[in-house]
Design a protein around this motif. Sequence first.
Motif: not given
Length: 413
Positions: A121-144
Amino acid sequence: MLVLEFKAYGKAFQFVAVNEAIRITQFIRNKSLRLWMDGKAKSWLEMSRNCAVLAKEFDFANRLNSMARQASAERAWAAITRFYENCQKKTLKKKGFPKFQKNCRSVEYKTSGWKLAQDRKSITFTDKCGIGKLKLKGTRTLLFYSLDQVKRVRLVKRADGVYVQFSISVDRSESIPATGNAIGLDVGLKEFYTDSNGETAINPRFLRTGELRLKKAQKRLSKRVKGSNNRRKARVVLGKRHLKISRQRKDHAVKLARCVITSNDVVAYEDLRVRNMVKNHCLAKSINDASWYQFRIWLEYFGKVFGKITIAVNPAYTSLECSSCGTVVKKTLSTRTHACQCGCVLDRDHNAARNILSRGLSTTGHVGTFGRDPINVWGVETATEVGANLSQQVTTRNQESLRLEAGECQYDK
């Protein structure tokens, strides 16, 4: 390859970092293109090596992930490759010489530079741009899907926010019972399409419906002072209006194409050249509003998913030929009724749809738009009658292979 899209939620400084990553992507792409123009990069390998040189030379370029820099160079090389392919075709149309990008709206990561949470439900970008952790919301799921199946992660900036796209390596296929139906589709402007059974689908005309709101938003934008915050806000509002119409068209095309494919085993449609048709300035807006090409793309996609047959038919004379006797009955564009001397009286589009189905059943193969790979049509013999049952016209694969060996088949070119 399956692409899943989610809306990203975060703080203001995170989206500023996303914009910075997108600007770096544009910078690397343009630098790679300049390298090719100067004759210093003649292959993708040389262009990829130059990404490390740019990271050492410019500190801001080093903030972006190394694979993301390579993906930026891939975009430039893709444009170059497409230009070479168009030159080899020796056609009179424009070859599409690569241009420097001025308004990039996405940044692409490969298998590094990001990390998904365990609940997906969230993704973290680890490069030096400093984006950090973003929450994800949608109608599909990545658990599969496992992390090994995720090959690309793309941040896309749109008028209503930032979206995260995941390119997943998976072969999508579904099986449904055979219906025994074959259908021909004739697209139009009055009705979205008319099939060979006489049924029609309404043309929603999303652009015409929302044109008044678009004009108001455009008028507000033109009155604002350039460079002001009010003009920026008016531009966002106008972008959202266009984005809504684009999404309405896509939603309509997806749902209608899926319904057509699941209801029939064989679907024949016109192989239209929409790019040439919109040169008529009197009908260009209506043709673009109908979005025929997008409907065709989804027809071929769902045909591949459900294992159904989709046939692109040459549209020449489909509206003029009589579907009963084959006589050419000349008529203008305003003549909406087909009346032949043999006594056949049909709606113009219904007659064309019957001709499209007849031509589709008489062909044994075609080249689909989706994937640009040849798709063999199995078990289709020459049609005896448009209204006949499919089981009377379709043979087995073994019989089809014998006909292929005998050289009796006609190929759609």
